[in-house]
Design an enzyme around this catalytic site. Structure first.
Site, PDB file in Angstrom:
ATOM      1  N   THR A  73      -7.713  -3.362  -1.403  1.00  0.00           N
ATOM      2  CA  THR A  73      -6.817  -4.729  -1.596  1.00  0.00           C
ATOM      3  C   THR A  73      -7.664  -5.621  -1.294  1.00  0.00           C
ATOM      4  O   THR A  73      -7.885  -6.647  -1.888  1.00  0.00           O
ATOM      5  CB  THR A  73      -5.540  -4.718  -0.386  1.00  0.00           C
ATOM      6  OG1 THR A  73      -4.704  -3.622  -1.046  1.00  0.00           O
ATOM      7  CG2 THR A  73      -4.982  -5.814  -0.866  1.00  0.00           C
ATOM      8  N   ASN A 152      -3.536   4.384 -10.917  1.00  0.00           N
ATOM      9  CA  ASN A 152      -2.909   5.145  -9.651  1.00  0.00           C
ATOM     10  C   ASN A 152      -1.527   5.956 -10.003  1.00  0.00           C
ATOM     11  O   ASN A 152      -1.032   6.660  -9.132  1.00  0.00           O
ATOM     12  CB  ASN A 152      -2.689   4.125  -8.540  1.00  0.00           C
ATOM     13  CG  ASN A 152      -1.907   2.729  -8.914  1.00  0.00           C
ATOM     14  OD1 ASN A 152      -2.450   2.271  -9.846  1.00  0.00           O
ATOM     15  ND2 ASN A 152      -0.867   2.467  -8.102  1.00  0.00           N
ATOM     16  N   GLN A 180      -8.897   4.860  -7.417  1.00  0.00           N
ATOM     17  CA  GLN A 180      -8.725   6.242  -7.426  1.00  0.00           C
ATOM     18  C   GLN A 180      -9.660   6.888  -8.322  1.00  0.00           C
ATOM     19  O   GLN A 180      -9.532   8.178  -8.372  1.00  0.00           O
ATOM     20  CB  GLN A 180      -7.416   6.052  -8.682  1.00  0.00           C
ATOM     21  CG  GLN A 180      -5.903   5.660  -8.154  1.00  0.00           C
ATOM     22  CD  GLN A 180      -5.531   6.386  -6.981  1.00  0.00           C
ATOM     23  OE1 GLN A 180      -5.768   7.658  -6.822  1.00  0.00           O
ATOM     24  NE2 GLN A 180      -4.553   5.586  -6.170  1.00  0.00           N
ATOM     25  N   HIS A 202      -9.548   5.570   2.262  1.00  0.00           N
ATOM     26  CA  HIS A 202      -8.392   6.541   2.482  1.00  0.00           C
ATOM     27  C   HIS A 202      -8.102   7.354   1.326  1.00  0.00           C
ATOM     28  O   HIS A 202      -7.248   7.973   1.319  1.00  0.00           O
ATOM     29  CB  HIS A 202      -7.412   6.057   2.969  1.00  0.00           C
ATOM     30  CG  HIS A 202      -6.651   5.080   2.341  1.00  0.00           C
ATOM     31  ND1 HIS A 202      -5.275   5.488   1.682  1.00  0.00           N
ATOM     32  CD2 HIS A 202      -6.677   3.686   1.989  1.00  0.00           C
ATOM     33  CE1 HIS A 202      -4.735   4.408   1.003  1.00  0.00           C
ATOM     34  NE2 HIS A 202      -5.701   3.306   1.403  1.00  0.00           N
ATOM     35  N   CYS A 327       2.400   1.676  -2.903  1.00  0.00           N
ATOM     36  CA  CYS A 327       2.332   0.211  -2.628  1.00  0.00           C
ATOM     37  C   CYS A 327       3.583  -0.354  -2.871  1.00  0.00           C
ATOM     38  O   CYS A 327       3.635  -1.519  -2.526  1.00  0.00           O
ATOM     39  CB  CYS A 327       1.216  -0.119  -3.467  1.00  0.00           C
ATOM     40  SG  CYS A 327      -0.239   0.896  -3.621  1.00  0.00           S
TER      41      CYS A 327
HETATM   42  C1  LIG Z   1      -4.897   2.366  -3.260  1.00  0.00           C
HETATM   43  C2  LIG Z   1      -5.098   1.341  -4.259  1.00  0.00           C
HETATM   44  C3  LIG Z   1      -5.495   0.287  -4.046  1.00  0.00           C
HETATM   45  C4  LIG Z   1      -5.494  -0.580  -2.660  1.00  0.00           C
HETATM   46  O1  LIG Z   1      -6.363   0.280  -1.736  1.00  0.00           O
HETATM   47  P1  LIG Z   1      -6.020  -0.084  -0.102  1.00  0.00           P
HETATM   48  O2  LIG Z   1      -7.278   0.692   0.457  1.00  0.00           O
HETATM   49  O3  LIG Z   1      -4.932   0.639   0.289  1.00  0.00           O
HETATM   50  O4  LIG Z   1      -6.046  -1.575   0.175  1.00  0.00           O
HETATM   51  C5  LIG Z   1      -6.065  -0.606  -4.774  1.00  0.00           C
HETATM   52  N1  LIG Z   1      -6.038  -0.167  -5.975  1.00  0.00           N
HETATM   53  C6  LIG Z   1      -5.812   0.947  -6.614  1.00  0.00           C
HETATM   54  C7  LIG Z   1      -5.855   1.449  -8.035  1.00  0.00           C
HETATM   55  C8  LIG Z   1      -5.229   1.992  -5.599  1.00  0.00           C
HETATM   56  O5  LIG Z   1      -4.934   3.101  -5.835  1.00  0.00           O
END
Ligand SMILES: *Cc1c(COP(=O)(O)O)cnc(C)c1O
Length: 386
Positions: A73, A152, A180, A202, A327
């Site tokens: 993010t 995602n 992803q 993560h 999200c």
């Molecule tokens: C999970 C995700 C994010 C956000 O990542 P965070 O580390 O949780 O802020 C952004 N873009 C995509 C495509 C995601 O899958």
């Protein structure tokens, strides 16, 4: 009953090997990586630089092109807002895609408030961006292009190398949200013509709260105005004391993904196909959402006709799957991604996302197939109209 975790697009567990690598950096090697005057600081600094090499290597970048952040993010916000602020002039237009992650869409929306024009490109019914459509959307005033690597929700992979070529030809900055994709499929920022690339620990078996932004350093070097002002860490692009244990974890997670990617993605693709075939062979009126060809090996997104995803999730107690993006779990609206694909309302309401991961087994897949088939049959029977 053992719970089964099949929501690896939302987050992944920390690999125990990653956790072991991080452990010393909490209580013993706790130094501040910016305190080069003593050995506590130097040990932290060495650990960070080691992690920077591991992280860069996975995406074929140079270590000095990695900026550590708090996650994708933040990386997306920094890339989009930072570049537009740094380069805004005669060129002031932004092009992105309607199926992007909210952290990209909302960063664009924020910029639009200050007068930046944003174009949201549609995707085809299979979720893939038509490169011809992209090409004709880029004008002389287009400054910046943001296209995600892999979605995602539906796992489709965009033609990134082709998009990178178009961006290069047209002289547009190319940012890619690869949260992803990194660690799951080969990502090569140089070969793919990417200027800025976001990812996060993560989603690749590292800890939460740490991520990275690749910022091209040559041909041409990319400038960014930072979001945070302060001590000038990370080449001035991201001030704030470095999260040393988190960064060490990200580095280790990247190293493991790089080493194990090939056999692991083959294993996951096999499991995913068993899951898909198991479900589709036993149930009528199911649709796989998104291209089946250009897709992450561990993703399956299926709509069950006549069934609500929320009812499925309730029936599948003990199995962690989701109806869309984590999200957006605060808003009960059906997926805007499936809407962008042109999926009819009923299919959007009945969509389930399965995200396989490193710790899933063949037995778990069999169990999920059995439970899903049973749940759908039960729900369809209880609703005579369906
Ligand atoms: C999970 C995700 C994010 C956000 O990542 P965070 O580390 O949780 O802020 C952004 N873009 C995509 C495509 C995601 O899958």
């Amino acid at each position: 009953m053992n719970e089964i975790y099949m929501d690896n697009h939302a987050t992944t567990p920390v690999d125990p090997r990653v956790f072991e690598a991080m452990r010393p950096y909490f209580c013993e090697r706790f130094g501040n990586a910016a305190s080069g005057g003593h050995s506590f600081g130097r040990k932290a600094q060495e650990a960070v630089e080691g992690a920077r090499r591991q992280t860069a290597s996975l995406i074929h970048a140079k270590p000095e092109e990695i900026v550590f952040t708090s996650g994708a993010t933040e990386s997306n916000n920094l890339a989009i807002k930072g570049a537009v602020e740094a380069y805004k002039g005669k060129k002031d237009r932004l092009v992105t895609v309607s199926t992007e992650h909210k952290s990209v869409l909302d960063s664009c929306k924020r910029l639009a408030l200050s007068g930046v024009k944003v174009t949201y490109l549609p995707v085809r019914r299979d979720g893939i961006l038509d490169v011809g459509v992209l090409r004709s959307a880029i004008t002389r005033r287009t400054l910046f292009l943001s296209v995600m690597f892999a979605n995602n929700e539906i796992g489709v992979i965009q033609p990134i190398a082709e998009i990178g070529r178009v961006a290069g030809e047209k002289g547009v900055l190319f940012h890619c949200d690869a949260a992803q994709a990194v660690g799951k499929v080969p990502v090569d920022v140089k070969a793919m013509g990417i200027d800025l690339l976001s990812f996060t620990a993560h989603k690749l078996y590292g800890p939460k709260g740490v991520g990275a932004l690749y910022v091209r350093k040559k041909d041409p070097p990319i400038r960014l105005i930072p979001l945070l002002d302060g001590g000038g860490h990370e080449r001035g692009m991201r001030s704030g004391t470095l999260n040393v244990p988190g960064i060490v974890g990200l580095g280790k997670a990247c190293e493991l993904c790089q080493r194990e990617m090939k056999p692991e993605s083959a294993r996951l693709a096999r499991l995913r196909d068993e899951l898909r075939n198991g479900i589709l062979n036993k149930l009528e009126d199911c649709d796989v959402n998104g291209s089946q060809k250009s897709r992450l090996p561990h993703n399956l997104n299926v709509s069950f006709g006549g069934v609500e995803a929320q009812d499925m999730i309730r029936e599948l107690k003990g199995i962690a799957v989701s109806s869309g993006s984590a999200c957006l779990s605060t808003s009960p609206e059906p997926s805007y991604v499936l809407k962008a694909l042109g999926a009819p309302e009923e299919l959007r309401r009945g969509a389930l996302r399965f995200g396989l991961g490193r710790f899933n087994t063949g037995e778990e897949v069999e169990e999920v197939v059995r439970r899903v088939v049973r749940a759908v049959k039960r729900l369809r029977k209880s609703k005579p109209s369906a």
